[in-house]
Write an enzyme that holds these catalytic residues in place. Structure first.
Site, mmCIF file in Angstrom:
data_model
loop_
_atom_site.group_PDB
_atom_site.id
_atom_site.type_symbol
_atom_site.label_atom_id
_atom_site.label_comp_id
_atom_site.label_asym_id
_atom_site.label_seq_id
_atom_site.Cartn_x
_atom_site.Cartn_y
_atom_site.Cartn_z
ATOM 1 N N SER A 178 0.857 -1.197 0.000
ATOM 2 C CA SER A 178 0.000 0.000 0.000
ATOM 3 C C SER A 178 0.887 1.239 0.000
ATOM 4 C CB SER A 178 -0.861 0.003 1.267
ATOM 5 O OG SER A 178 -1.471 1.270 1.463
ATOM 6 N N TYR A 191 -2.482 -1.579 10.397
ATOM 7 C CA TYR A 191 -2.506 -1.916 8.964
ATOM 8 C C TYR A 191 -1.277 -1.363 8.258
ATOM 9 C CZ TYR A 191 -4.122 -1.395 4.074
ATOM 10 O OH TYR A 191 -4.249 -1.417 2.706
#
Ligand code: NAD
Ligand code: MG
Length: 285
Positions: A178, A191
Protein backbone atom coordinates in the site's frame (compact mmCIF):
# COMPACT_ATOMS: atom_id res chain seq x y z
CA UNK A 1 -10.67 7.24 -22.48
CA UNK A 2 -12.57 5.85 -19.49
CA UNK A 3 -14.55 8.31 -17.44
CA UNK A 4 -14.15 6.81 -13.98
CA UNK A 5 -16.27 8.10 -11.06
CA UNK A 6 -15.09 11.13 -9.08
CA UNK A 7 -16.01 12.19 -5.52
CA UNK A 8 -18.25 13.16 -3.86
CA UNK A 9 -19.78 9.68 -3.51
CA UNK A 10 -23.07 8.75 -1.80
CA UNK A 11 -22.88 8.24 1.97
CA UNK A 12 -22.45 4.53 2.75
CA UNK A 13 -21.17 2.17 5.40
CA UNK A 14 -21.06 -1.62 5.57
CA UNK A 15 -19.98 -4.17 8.18
CA UNK A 16 -16.55 -5.86 7.65
CA UNK A 17 -15.60 -7.42 5.23
CA UNK A 18 -18.07 -5.54 3.02
CA UNK A 19 -20.03 -6.64 -0.01
CA UNK A 20 -19.10 -5.40 -3.46
CA UNK A 21 -22.71 -5.85 -4.64
CA UNK A 22 -23.91 -3.21 -2.20
CA UNK A 23 -21.46 -0.47 -3.23
CA UNK A 24 -22.56 2.70 -5.00
CA UNK A 25 -21.03 3.31 -7.49
CA UNK A 26 -20.32 -0.34 -8.28
CA UNK A 27 -16.53 -0.90 -8.49
CA UNK A 28 -15.16 -1.56 -11.97
CA UNK A 29 -13.17 -4.81 -11.97
CA UNK A 30 -12.85 -4.91 -15.74
CA UNK A 31 -15.91 -7.11 -16.21
CA UNK A 32 -16.88 -5.23 -19.39
CA UNK A 33 -13.51 -3.85 -20.44
CA UNK A 34 -10.45 -6.04 -19.78
CA UNK A 35 -9.11 -7.65 -22.95
CA UNK A 36 -6.66 -10.52 -22.67
CA UNK A 37 -3.96 -11.43 -25.15
CA UNK A 38 -2.66 -14.82 -24.01
CA UNK A 39 0.02 -13.47 -21.70
CA UNK A 40 -0.59 -16.12 -19.00
CA UNK A 41 -1.69 -19.05 -21.13
CA UNK A 42 -1.83 -22.32 -19.14
CA UNK A 43 -0.61 -20.80 -15.87
CA UNK A 44 -2.13 -21.58 -12.45
CA UNK A 45 -2.74 -18.70 -10.02
CA UNK A 46 -3.75 -18.57 -6.35
CA UNK A 47 -5.20 -15.18 -5.37
CA UNK A 48 -6.16 -14.34 -1.79
CA UNK A 49 -8.93 -11.76 -1.38
CA UNK A 50 -9.97 -12.61 -4.93
CA UNK A 51 -13.72 -12.31 -4.31
CA UNK A 52 -13.87 -8.53 -4.63
CA UNK A 53 -11.98 -5.33 -5.32
CA UNK A 54 -8.41 -5.54 -6.59
CA UNK A 55 -8.33 -9.34 -6.21
CA UNK A 56 -11.41 -9.77 -8.40
CA UNK A 57 -9.95 -7.48 -11.08
CA UNK A 58 -6.75 -9.54 -10.99
CA UNK A 59 -8.73 -12.81 -11.22
CA UNK A 60 -10.68 -11.56 -14.25
CA UNK A 61 -7.53 -10.26 -15.97
CA UNK A 62 -5.58 -13.47 -15.26
CA UNK A 63 -8.43 -15.64 -16.58
CA UNK A 64 -8.73 -13.56 -19.77
CA UNK A 65 -4.94 -13.90 -20.19
CA UNK A 66 -5.39 -17.70 -20.08
CA UNK A 67 -4.79 -18.71 -16.43
CA UNK A 68 -6.87 -20.97 -14.17
CA UNK A 69 -7.38 -19.39 -10.75
CA UNK A 70 -7.98 -20.38 -7.15
CA UNK A 71 -9.71 -17.59 -5.24
CA UNK A 72 -9.39 -17.40 -1.44
CA UNK A 73 -11.67 -15.12 0.60
CA UNK A 74 -13.09 -14.81 4.11
CA UNK A 75 -16.82 -15.59 3.73
CA UNK A 76 -18.26 -13.33 0.98
CA UNK A 77 -20.01 -16.14 -0.86
CA UNK A 78 -21.97 -13.98 -3.32
CA UNK A 79 -19.01 -11.83 -4.33
CA UNK A 80 -16.84 -14.94 -4.74
CA UNK A 81 -19.43 -16.63 -6.94
CA UNK A 82 -19.58 -13.53 -9.11
CA UNK A 83 -15.79 -13.66 -9.57
CA UNK A 84 -16.03 -17.37 -10.43
CA UNK A 85 -18.72 -16.60 -13.00
CA UNK A 86 -16.41 -14.16 -14.83
CA UNK A 87 -13.44 -16.54 -14.70
CA UNK A 88 -15.53 -19.37 -16.13
CA UNK A 89 -16.99 -17.07 -18.76
CA UNK A 90 -13.38 -16.51 -19.90
CA UNK A 91 -13.16 -20.28 -20.44
CA UNK A 92 -10.95 -20.93 -17.40
CA UNK A 93 -11.46 -22.87 -14.16
CA UNK A 94 -12.08 -21.20 -10.79
CA UNK A 95 -11.65 -22.92 -7.40
CA UNK A 96 -13.28 -21.08 -4.47
CA UNK A 97 -11.57 -21.33 -1.08
CA UNK A 98 -13.41 -19.61 1.81
CA UNK A 99 -11.82 -19.36 5.28
CA UNK A 100 -9.89 -17.25 7.76
CA UNK A 101 -6.24 -16.53 6.93
CA UNK A 102 -5.57 -15.78 10.60
CA UNK A 103 -5.31 -19.57 11.06
CA UNK A 104 -2.11 -21.40 10.15
CA UNK A 105 -3.99 -24.56 9.23
CA UNK A 106 -6.14 -22.67 6.74
CA UNK A 107 -3.11 -21.02 5.07
CA UNK A 108 -1.61 -24.45 4.43
CA UNK A 109 -4.93 -25.98 3.37
CA UNK A 110 -5.41 -23.26 0.72
CA UNK A 111 -2.19 -24.24 -0.96
CA UNK A 112 -2.87 -27.98 -0.70
CA UNK A 113 -6.37 -27.64 -2.18
CA UNK A 114 -5.05 -25.53 -5.06
CA UNK A 115 -2.36 -28.11 -5.84
CA UNK A 116 -4.82 -30.99 -5.49
CA UNK A 117 -7.02 -29.37 -8.14
CA UNK A 118 -4.44 -27.88 -10.51
CA UNK A 119 -1.17 -29.74 -9.80
CA UNK A 120 1.09 -26.71 -9.11
CA UNK A 121 1.17 -22.96 -8.51
CA UNK A 122 2.79 -20.61 -11.05
CA UNK A 123 1.51 -17.30 -9.69
CA UNK A 124 0.81 -16.54 -6.02
CA UNK A 125 -0.98 -13.26 -5.30
CA UNK A 126 -1.10 -12.45 -1.58
CA UNK A 127 -3.74 -9.74 -1.63
CA UNK A 128 -6.16 -10.26 1.30
CA UNK A 129 -6.01 -7.76 4.15
CA UNK A 130 -7.79 -6.40 7.20
CA UNK A 131 -7.77 -2.78 8.33
CA UNK A 132 -9.70 -0.65 10.82
CA UNK A 133 -9.51 3.08 11.55
CA UNK A 134 -8.83 4.36 15.09
CA UNK A 135 -8.16 7.95 16.15
CA UNK A 136 -6.18 7.14 19.32
CA UNK A 137 -3.52 4.63 20.29
CA UNK A 138 -5.49 3.56 23.35
CA UNK A 139 -8.50 2.70 21.15
CA UNK A 140 -6.71 -0.18 19.36
CA UNK A 141 -7.66 -3.52 20.99
CA UNK A 142 -4.67 -5.80 21.53
CA UNK A 143 -6.48 -8.72 19.82
CA UNK A 144 -7.18 -6.56 16.76
CA UNK A 145 -3.50 -5.57 16.50
CA UNK A 146 -2.43 -9.22 16.60
CA UNK A 147 -5.17 -10.32 14.17
CA UNK A 148 -4.14 -7.60 11.69
CA UNK A 149 -0.60 -8.95 11.71
CA UNK A 150 -1.83 -12.56 11.43
CA UNK A 151 -3.99 -11.83 8.38
CA UNK A 152 -1.87 -9.23 6.59
CA UNK A 153 1.72 -10.46 6.98
CA UNK A 154 2.01 -13.76 8.89
CA UNK A 155 -0.42 -15.42 6.46
CA UNK A 156 1.78 -14.28 3.57
CA UNK A 157 4.80 -15.95 5.18
CA UNK A 158 2.81 -19.14 5.78
CA UNK A 159 1.30 -19.31 2.29
CA UNK A 160 4.67 -18.62 0.63
CA UNK A 161 6.31 -21.30 2.77
CA UNK A 162 3.64 -23.89 1.92
CA UNK A 163 3.53 -22.94 -1.78
CA UNK A 164 7.26 -22.89 -2.49
CA UNK A 165 7.64 -26.63 -3.07
CA UNK A 166 4.86 -26.47 -5.66
CA UNK A 167 6.39 -23.57 -7.61
CA UNK A 168 8.66 -24.16 -10.62
CA UNK A 169 11.47 -21.87 -11.84
CA UNK A 170 9.86 -18.91 -13.62
CA UNK A 171 7.04 -18.62 -11.07
CA UNK A 172 6.01 -15.28 -9.61
CA UNK A 173 4.85 -14.10 -6.17
CA UNK A 174 3.04 -10.75 -5.97
CA UNK A 175 2.15 -9.21 -2.60
CA UNK A 176 -0.29 -6.32 -2.23
CA UNK A 177 1.28 -3.62 -0.09
CA UNK A 178 0.00 0.00 0.00
CA UNK A 179 1.05 3.65 -0.16
CA UNK A 180 0.78 3.26 3.61
CA UNK A 181 4.00 1.22 3.49
CA UNK A 182 6.05 4.42 3.41
CA UNK A 183 3.43 7.16 4.00
CA UNK A 184 1.54 5.76 7.02
CA UNK A 185 -1.94 7.08 7.70
CA UNK A 186 -1.92 7.33 11.53
CA UNK A 187 -5.55 6.21 11.80
CA UNK A 188 -4.51 2.89 10.20
CA UNK A 189 -1.57 2.27 12.52
CA UNK A 190 -1.60 -1.55 12.66
CA UNK A 191 -2.51 -1.92 8.96
CA UNK A 192 0.13 0.56 7.77
CA UNK A 193 2.77 -1.19 9.87
CA UNK A 194 1.92 -4.53 8.20
CA UNK A 195 2.08 -2.89 4.76
CA UNK A 196 5.62 -1.67 5.51
CA UNK A 197 6.43 -5.22 6.60
CA UNK A 198 5.02 -6.63 3.34
CA UNK A 199 7.26 -4.34 1.23
CA UNK A 200 10.29 -5.34 3.31
CA UNK A 201 9.40 -9.07 3.30
CA UNK A 202 9.05 -8.88 -0.49
CA UNK A 203 12.50 -7.36 -0.98
CA UNK A 204 14.09 -9.95 1.33
CA UNK A 205 12.27 -12.97 -0.09
CA UNK A 206 13.13 -11.91 -3.65
CA UNK A 207 16.82 -12.20 -2.76
CA UNK A 208 16.26 -15.57 -1.11
CA UNK A 209 14.32 -17.03 -4.07
CA UNK A 210 16.35 -15.42 -6.87
CA UNK A 211 18.60 -18.49 -7.24
CA UNK A 212 15.45 -20.62 -7.76
CA UNK A 213 14.33 -18.14 -10.47
CA UNK A 214 11.17 -17.33 -8.52
CA UNK A 215 10.41 -13.62 -8.63
CA UNK A 216 8.79 -11.67 -5.77
CA UNK A 217 7.36 -8.15 -6.09
CA UNK A 218 4.86 -5.94 -4.30
CA UNK A 219 2.23 -3.54 -5.57
CA UNK A 220 1.44 -0.40 -3.57
CA UNK A 221 -2.02 0.89 -4.50
CA UNK A 222 -3.22 4.36 -3.56
CA UNK A 223 -6.93 4.90 -2.86
CA UNK A 224 -8.92 2.24 -4.75
CA UNK A 225 -12.73 2.00 -4.68
CA UNK A 226 -13.39 -1.37 -2.98
CA UNK A 227 -15.42 -2.99 -0.14
CA UNK A 228 -12.42 -2.60 2.20
CA UNK A 229 -12.94 1.16 2.09
CA UNK A 230 -16.69 1.33 2.70
CA UNK A 231 -16.48 -1.24 5.52
CA UNK A 232 -13.64 0.33 7.53
CA UNK A 233 -13.50 4.09 6.92
CA UNK A 234 -15.63 6.92 8.30
CA UNK A 235 -18.48 7.96 6.00
CA UNK A 236 -17.01 11.41 5.33
CA UNK A 237 -13.71 9.84 4.21
CA UNK A 238 -15.63 7.51 1.92
CA UNK A 239 -17.60 10.40 0.41
CA UNK A 240 -14.39 12.20 -0.58
CA UNK A 241 -12.29 9.12 -1.23
CA UNK A 242 -9.41 9.81 -3.62
CA UNK A 243 -10.06 13.57 -3.80
CA UNK A 244 -6.60 14.25 -2.33
CA UNK A 245 -4.70 12.58 -5.20
CA UNK A 246 -3.32 14.49 -8.21
CA UNK A 247 -5.90 12.71 -10.41
CA UNK A 248 -8.66 13.84 -8.02
CA UNK A 249 -10.43 10.48 -7.79
CA UNK A 250 -9.93 6.95 -6.47
CA UNK A 251 -8.63 4.28 -8.81
CA UNK A 252 -10.94 1.47 -9.90
CA UNK A 253 -9.72 -2.12 -9.32
CA UNK A 254 -9.40 -2.62 -13.10
CA UNK A 255 -6.77 0.12 -13.17
CA UNK A 256 -4.55 -1.82 -10.74
CA UNK A 257 -4.80 -5.22 -12.46
CA UNK A 258 -2.38 -4.62 -15.40
CA UNK A 259 0.72 -4.38 -13.20
CA UNK A 260 -0.17 -7.79 -11.68
CA UNK A 261 -0.42 -9.24 -15.20
CA UNK A 262 3.00 -7.86 -16.13
CA UNK A 263 4.62 -9.12 -12.91
CA UNK A 264 2.98 -12.55 -13.33
CA UNK A 265 3.90 -12.93 -16.99
CA UNK A 266 7.15 -14.11 -18.57
CA UNK A 267 7.60 -10.53 -19.86
CA UNK A 268 8.46 -9.61 -16.26
CA UNK A 269 11.34 -12.10 -16.16
CA UNK A 270 14.01 -9.63 -14.90
CA UNK A 271 11.71 -7.75 -12.50
CA UNK A 272 12.04 -8.90 -8.89
CA UNK A 273 12.35 -7.44 -5.38
CA UNK A 274 10.54 -4.24 -6.37
CA UNK A 275 7.53 -2.25 -5.20
CA UNK A 276 5.23 -0.69 -7.81
CA UNK A 277 2.94 2.23 -7.00
CA UNK A 278 -0.50 2.59 -8.59
CA UNK A 279 -1.49 5.71 -6.73
CA UNK A 280 -3.13 8.30 -8.98
CA UNK A 281 -0.03 10.44 -8.54
CA UNK A 282 0.63 10.17 -4.79
CA UNK A 283 4.43 9.96 -4.65
CA UNK A 284 6.18 6.78 -3.55
CA UNK A 285 9.84 7.41 -2.82
P1 NAD B 1 -11.46 -6.02 -0.72
O1 NAD B 1 -12.26 -5.87 0.49
O2 NAD B 1 -12.16 -6.20 -2.00
O3 NAD B 1 -10.42 -7.22 -0.58
C1 NAD B 1 -9.85 -7.63 0.62
C2 NAD B 1 -10.20 -9.10 0.80
O4 NAD B 1 -9.46 -9.64 1.89
C3 NAD B 1 -11.66 -9.33 1.14
O5 NAD B 1 -12.42 -9.55 -0.02
C4 NAD B 1 -11.66 -10.51 2.08
O6 NAD B 1 -12.25 -11.67 1.53
C5 NAD B 1 -10.18 -10.77 2.34
N1 NAD B 1 -9.95 -10.96 3.77
C6 NAD B 1 -10.05 -10.03 4.74
N2 NAD B 1 -9.84 -10.60 5.94
C7 NAD B 1 -9.61 -11.93 5.71
C8 NAD B 1 -9.36 -13.04 6.54
N3 NAD B 1 -9.27 -12.93 7.88
N4 NAD B 1 -9.21 -14.25 5.96
C9 NAD B 1 -9.31 -14.40 4.62
N5 NAD B 1 -9.53 -13.36 3.78
C10 NAD B 1 -9.69 -12.14 4.32
O7 NAD B 1 -10.51 -4.73 -0.78
P2 NAD B 1 -9.26 -4.31 -1.69
O8 NAD B 1 -9.11 -2.86 -1.43
O9 NAD B 1 -9.37 -4.81 -3.06
O10 NAD B 1 -8.06 -5.02 -0.95
C11 NAD B 1 -7.11 -5.82 -1.61
C12 NAD B 1 -5.72 -5.43 -1.16
O11 NAD B 1 -5.43 -4.10 -1.61
C13 NAD B 1 -5.50 -5.43 0.35
O12 NAD B 1 -4.24 -5.99 0.64
C14 NAD B 1 -5.48 -3.96 0.69
O13 NAD B 1 -4.71 -3.69 1.83
C15 NAD B 1 -4.82 -3.40 -0.55
N6 NAD B 1 -4.96 -1.98 -0.71
C16 NAD B 1 -6.18 -1.43 -0.93
C17 NAD B 1 -6.28 -0.07 -1.06
C18 NAD B 1 -7.61 0.61 -1.30
O14 NAD B 1 -7.67 1.85 -1.25
N7 NAD B 1 -8.66 -0.12 -1.54
C19 NAD B 1 -5.14 0.75 -0.98
C20 NAD B 1 -3.92 0.15 -0.76
C21 NAD B 1 -3.83 -1.21 -0.62
MG1 MG C 1 -14.56 -9.13 -0.32
Amino acid sequence: MNDYPKPPFPKQHQPVPGSQRKMDPYPDCGEQSYKGSGRLTGKIALITGGDSGIGRAVAIAFAREGADVAVAYLDEQEDAQETARWVEQAGRQCLLLPGDLAHKVHCRALVEKTVERFGRIDILVNNAAFQMTHENLEDIPDEEWVMTFDVNITAIFRICQAALKHMQPGSSIINTSSVNSDMPNPTLLAYATTKGAIANFTAGLAQMLGPKNIRVNSVAPGPIWTPLIVSTMPEETVQNFGANTPLGRPGQPVEVAPIYVLLASDEGSYITGQRFGVTGGKPIL
